[in-house]
Design an enzyme around this catalytic site. Structure first.
Site, PDB file in Angstrom:
ATOM      1  N   ILE A  78     -30.724  -8.045 -32.003  1.00  0.00           N
ATOM      2  CA  ILE A  78     -31.082  -7.415 -30.723  1.00  0.00           C
ATOM      3  C   ILE A  78     -31.025  -5.897 -30.776  1.00  0.00           C
ATOM      4  O   ILE A  78     -31.414  -5.229 -29.819  1.00  0.00           O
ATOM      5  CB  ILE A  78     -30.175  -7.922 -29.588  1.00  0.00           C
ATOM      6  CG1 ILE A  78     -28.701  -7.659 -29.903  1.00  0.00           C
ATOM      7  CG2 ILE A  78     -30.412  -9.382 -29.337  1.00  0.00           C
ATOM      8  CD1 ILE A  78     -27.763  -8.098 -28.791  1.00  0.00           C
ATOM      9  N   ASP A 123     -20.745  10.300 -25.766  1.00  0.00           N
ATOM     10  CA  ASP A 123     -22.042   9.863 -26.292  1.00  0.00           C
ATOM     11  C   ASP A 123     -22.797   9.071 -25.225  1.00  0.00           C
ATOM     12  O   ASP A 123     -23.377   8.015 -25.502  1.00  0.00           O
ATOM     13  CB  ASP A 123     -21.853   9.016 -27.554  1.00  0.00           C
ATOM     14  CG  ASP A 123     -23.134   8.927 -28.382  1.00  0.00           C
ATOM     15  OD1 ASP A 123     -24.014   9.789 -28.195  1.00  0.00           O
ATOM     16  OD2 ASP A 123     -23.244   8.004 -29.210  1.00  0.00           O
TER      17      ASP A 123
END
Length: 523
Positions: free
Chosen positions: A187, A303
């Site tokens: 994925i 992040d």
């Protein structure tokens, strides 16, 4: 007749006649040297001593008591078995001092510390890190203090229970992936790892399993991989942070078992087009709530970007047409359910502590100027800056630049052109989130209280109606429980004053009118 030499400790006598009797035993002792003993490659030490003694025909006869003293446990034993026996049998108490004498250090097996790492993001881990740094500073400032003083005063009991060195991944390899999980599909993939959709063979649930691309055990990326595990273990229990289940090392690869978000990432969603105004508000609210939780734990993400924000889709029942007289929900069809989206923060590989920051720079497209200039005094505001750029990109600005003039415009606080019309409050909030001065950016809690996200006057009629019906249902359940409790109390003590007080309280909670009494007593 040959002569032999009699040895007394501390004194050596001249050779005497052979028929001389030993005073200690009353019999004649004689040790003769054979030719076989002389030819042996490793003669006895006693024979070596006899050969070095001058005399016509040397022989050796030590006293009987000294020979008896050389025998240990009635049979020759090696040093290893002697140590084992001495450790198994308690040594006698000393007659001089009356206490147990100290044995050899190797004779007693030391209790090993538990083989578990110290998570630096937990409160105990932060405390240990702070104490160790304080111990190092105090040692450098006052070198005359002995080491045992520092150990006794600065090291807590928790530190004694934890190992001082990190457990290596090479020592923690466990074969679980193919035994416990069935791999369905890939994925996502990144620079350091790939994420697979897997189903657990035992519970039948779907999970997202992240595996490092290369072996990290013993490499420079081992610390980064463990850092992500530490952060997931501490933060993976909030509704707006991807949930964490377990982690292990297999074939020197790091593997992390996380929650599977069936909606993919925000980056995948933006490939279909920009978010609407309602979706932007939900995205901002959910991610700001997740950042508020992370910052409350004295940690920062560093992040935040669309690729690290994941979407979970769930179908929930609508309470708009709910009838309280219904006993069950077996007659409900698809029209009674609606799809609800939840945004979750993931990929915690760059998480660091505010108390002891060790910053690993993330994507340069979403980082503020102060981080690029190694100014870490406002790390929480760096997450706010990244969230502001994420919202701008989600509003339709397109992919953010990696460099150039447009990159510098964003760092100056200038908004790019957007394809949709946003409210003045939303534009002001986005501008404040990317302010060049980090002190002027709002905190996560201030974003949640901003007029854009404030629930007063901002919810739709359907949302308010749903919440009202849900609260009515809760009130009906609580009222029923109170009535049942009152009936139970009446059956126990029908005439007690306590019953009247409980009944009065229950009536007031239910909403019935009660007479109030005012006391005029003064104290």
């Amino acid at each position: 007749m040959s002569y032999f030499k009699r040895i007394i400790p501390g004194k050596v006598k001249e050779p005497e006649p052979q028929n001389d009797l030993d005073s200690s035993s009353g019999c004649e002792l004689s040790f003769e040297l054979s030719s076989d003993n002389l030819r042996s490659p490793s003669p006895n030490p006693i024979i070596k001593y006899m050969l070095s003694t001058p005399g016509p025909n040397p022989s050796f006869s030590p006293p009987y008591k000294k020979v008896r003293a050389l025998r240990l446990f009635d049979s020759p034993l090696t040093p290893k078995t002697i140590i084992q026996k001495s450790a198994a049998t308690p040594a006698p108490r000393s007659r001089l001092f009356g206490d147990k004498p100290r044995a050899v250090a190797s004779a007693y097996q030391k209790t090993e510390k538990p083989a578990a790492n110290v998570n630096p993001f937990t409160p105990n881990g932060m405390l240990l890190t702070k104490k160790r740094s304080r111990s190092i500073r105090s040692l450098s400032n006052s070198p005359q203090i002995p080491k045992f003083d520092l150990n006794e005063s600065d090291v807590s009991d928790t530190e004694n229970e934890q190992p001082t060195k990190r457990v290596a991944l090479q020592e923690s390899n466990i074969s679980r992936y193919h035994q416990e999980f069935l791999e369905l599909e890939l994925i996502g993939s990144g620079q350091f790892g790939s994420v697979y959709k897997c189903i657990n063979r035992l519970d039948g649930c779907i999970y997202a399993i992240k595996k490092s691309t290369k072996p990290v055990a013993g490499s420079a990326f081992e610390k980064t991989a463990l850092n992500e595990v530490y952060a997931h273990a501490v933060l993976g229990k909030h509704q707006h942070v991807v949930r964490y289940f377990s982690a292990w090392a297999e074939d020197n690869h790091m593997i992390i078992q996380n929650e599977y978000c069936n909606g993919g990432s925000l980056a995948d969603r933006l490939q279909e087009g920009p978010l609407s105004t309602v979706e932007l508000r939900k995205l901002l609210m959910h991610v700001a709530e997740g950042l508020r939780y992370i910052h409350s734990e004295a940690l920062v993400h560093l992040d935040i970007k669309p690729g690290n924000i994941f979407i979970s889709k769930e179908k929930r029942m609508q309470f708009t047409n709910y009838d309280s007289a219904d006993d069950g929900f077996e007659d409900l069809d698809e029209s009674h359910y609606e799809e609800e989206l939840t945004y979750k923060i993931g990929d915690l590989g760059h998480v660091t502590s505010l108390n002891n920051p060790q910053v690993e720079e993330g994507d340069c497209r979403y980082l503020p100027n102060e981080i690029l200039h190694e100014d870490y005094s406002h790390l929480t505001k760096a997450d706010i800056f990244s969230l502001g750029l994420t919202v701008i990109e989600s509003a339709g600005s397109g992919p953010l630049p990696k460099n150039g003039e447009n990159w510098h415009k964003l760092r100056r606080g200038e908004l790019p052109e957007l394809p949709q019309v946003l409210s003045r409050d939303m534009i002001n909030l986005m501008t404040a989130m990317i302010h060049p001065d980090p002190t002027m950016r709002p905190a996560a809690l201030q974003i949640l209280h901003h007029p854009v996200l404030c629930p007063i006057g901002k919810k739709t009629r359907a949302q308010l109606h749903r919440e009202l019906n849900a609260e009515k249902l809760k009130n009906e359940i609580l009222s029923k429980q109170l009535k049942e409790a009152a009936i139970c109390i009446k059956s126990i003590a029908p005439e007690s004053k306590q019953l009247k007080g409980v009944s009065r309280i229950s009536n007031r909670l239910i909403g019935k009118k009660v007479n109030r009494s005012i006391s005029t007593t003064t104290f």
